[in-house]
Design a protein around this motif. Structure first.
Motif, short mmCIF file in Angstrom:
data_model
loop_
_atom_site.label_atom_id
_atom_site.label_comp_id
_atom_site.label_asym_id
_atom_site.label_seq_id
_atom_site.Cartn_x
_atom_site.Cartn_y
_atom_site.Cartn_z
N GLY A 18 101.60 41.27 -39.13
CA GLY A 18 102.84 40.74 -38.58
C GLY A 18 103.97 41.73 -38.60
N SER A 19 105.02 41.41 -37.86
CA SER A 19 106.18 42.28 -37.76
C SER A 19 107.45 41.44 -37.76
N THR A 20 108.53 42.05 -38.24
CA THR A 20 109.85 41.45 -38.21
C THR A 20 110.87 42.55 -37.95
N VAL A 21 112.14 42.20 -37.91
CA VAL A 21 113.17 43.20 -37.64
C VAL A 21 114.26 43.15 -38.71
N VAL A 22 114.89 44.30 -38.91
CA VAL A 22 116.09 44.41 -39.73
C VAL A 22 117.14 45.11 -38.88
N ARG A 23 118.37 44.58 -38.95
CA ARG A 23 119.47 45.14 -38.17
C ARG A 23 120.46 45.81 -39.13
N PRO A 24 120.26 47.11 -39.41
CA PRO A 24 121.15 47.80 -40.34
C PRO A 24 122.59 47.79 -39.85
N GLY A 25 123.51 47.56 -40.79
CA GLY A 25 124.92 47.56 -40.46
C GLY A 25 125.64 48.74 -41.09
N PRO A 26 126.90 48.94 -40.77
CA PRO A 26 127.64 50.11 -41.27
C PRO A 26 127.80 50.14 -42.78
N ASP A 44 125.48 49.07 -44.94
CA ASP A 44 124.16 48.99 -45.58
C ASP A 44 123.72 50.34 -46.13
N PRO A 45 122.77 50.36 -47.07
CA PRO A 45 122.16 51.62 -47.48
C PRO A 45 121.46 52.28 -46.28
N PRO A 46 121.07 53.56 -46.39
CA PRO A 46 120.41 54.23 -45.27
C PRO A 46 119.18 53.45 -44.78
N ALA A 47 119.01 53.41 -43.46
CA ALA A 47 117.89 52.67 -42.89
C ALA A 47 116.54 53.19 -43.39
N SER A 48 116.48 54.47 -43.74
CA SER A 48 115.21 55.03 -44.24
C SER A 48 114.74 54.34 -45.50
N THR A 49 115.67 53.78 -46.28
CA THR A 49 115.27 53.13 -47.53
C THR A 49 114.67 51.75 -47.31
N GLN A 51 118.27 40.88 -48.60
CA GLN A 51 119.61 40.53 -49.05
C GLN A 51 120.01 41.37 -50.26
N ARG A 52 119.08 41.60 -51.18
CA ARG A 52 119.38 42.45 -52.34
C ARG A 52 119.69 43.87 -51.90
N TRP A 53 118.89 44.38 -50.97
CA TRP A 53 119.10 45.74 -50.44
C TRP A 53 120.50 45.85 -49.84
N ARG A 54 120.88 44.81 -49.13
CA ARG A 54 122.14 44.84 -48.40
C ARG A 54 123.35 44.65 -49.31
N THR A 55 123.24 43.83 -50.36
CA THR A 55 124.42 43.47 -51.17
C THR A 55 124.49 44.21 -52.50
N ALA A 56 123.33 44.50 -53.10
CA ALA A 56 123.33 45.13 -54.43
C ALA A 56 123.33 46.64 -54.35
N LEU A 99 111.76 58.97 -58.24
CA LEU A 99 112.42 59.03 -56.94
C LEU A 99 113.77 59.72 -57.08
N SER A 100 114.19 60.37 -56.01
CA SER A 100 115.54 60.95 -55.97
C SER A 100 116.56 59.83 -55.77
N GLU A 101 117.83 60.17 -55.84
CA GLU A 101 118.88 59.16 -55.70
C GLU A 101 118.89 58.51 -54.32
N ASP A 102 118.32 59.17 -53.33
CA ASP A 102 118.27 58.59 -51.99
C ASP A 102 116.89 58.08 -51.62
N GLY A 103 115.99 57.98 -52.61
CA GLY A 103 114.71 57.33 -52.39
C GLY A 103 113.57 58.22 -51.97
#
Length: 240
Positions: free
Chosen positions: A56-64, A66-71, A168-173, A210-214
């Protein structure tokens, strides 16, 4: 919302086509297939699968903010880890391998492919619930090898819920808590790895976190650390 189709080439490709056609896909919407005939894994590998497994697949819409989309690769891996763990006995060794492969006793049980279309990240996930496909040169496992597997639809609901929590954790924490939790779910520090960076010869080393940026930190034989931004990572052996 989880939408199920009997057969398709690739759920990732289907969502990409809908996005390219300017259809709005909200976060939380999933496309799940009974069978996938043109599935793809990381680095262009073919990853087709049959009924009973999850595709299956889903989507995430990164916002300004948010952490880097690569993470999102790490976030998605952690969500799959949490979902699969609910259906396994405590004794099973369930490890994440960078960036987001899930291993059961050293054999791959799930994989994730992230692709970006028009600023939207498509997250494709495959989990071997009832059967493991044969992949030359790779150890592949299924949940059924370790415990009675959940039904595909039950697993889909579980994964969708865990993915929403982790998103949600990725986005807020922020990134730091995600990295700590990812590393606690990964194979032990010092695990021997073989890394195949794009365009380079294979690197042998040990997992150093991991480095600080993952990104992956690989400890080399001369005592230096190499930061891995991309490449194929193979598990050589666990540390003694």
């Amino acid at each position: 919302m989880i939408r199920i189709v009997e057969e398709t080439g690739s759920t990732n490709a289907d969502l990409a086509a809908r996005l390219s056609g300017r259809e709005y896909l909200p976060e939380g919407e999933w496309l799940v297939a009974d069978r996938q005939t043109a599935g793809r894994g990381r680095l262009g590998r073919v990853w087709n699968d049959g009924a009973g497994n999850f595709m299956g697949s889903t989507v995430v819409r990164p916002g300004p903010g948010d952490p880097p989309a690569s993470t999102l690769a790490l976030m998605a891996g952690l969500a799959v880890h949490e979902a699969v763990a609910k259906f396994l006995p405590y004794s099973a060794q369930l490890w994440l391998k960078w960036p987001n492969d899930l291993l059961l006793d050293g054999a791959k049980v799930a994989g994730i492919l992230l692709e970006m279309t028009g600023g939207v990240v498509i997250v494709g996930i495959g989990v071997n619930l009832v059967a493991a496909p044969e992949v030359p040169g790779r150890k592949i496992a299924a949940l059924a090898d370790y415990a009675p597997p959940p039904g595909r639809d039950v697993f889909a609901e579980t994964l969708a819920a865990e993915f929403a929590v982790e998103r949600q954790r990725w986005r807020t924490a922020g990134l730091a808590p995600l990295l700590r939790r990812w590393q606690s779910a990964a194979h032990p520090m010092g695990t021997r790895l073989t890394v195949l960076p794009p365009g380079e010869e294979a690197l042998e080393g040990s997992y150093a976190g991991l480095s600080e940026d993952g990104n992956l930190l690989l400890g080399l034989a001369d005592g230096t650390l190499r930061t891995i931004h991309a490449g194929d990572v193979l598990l050589a052996s666990a540390p003694h």
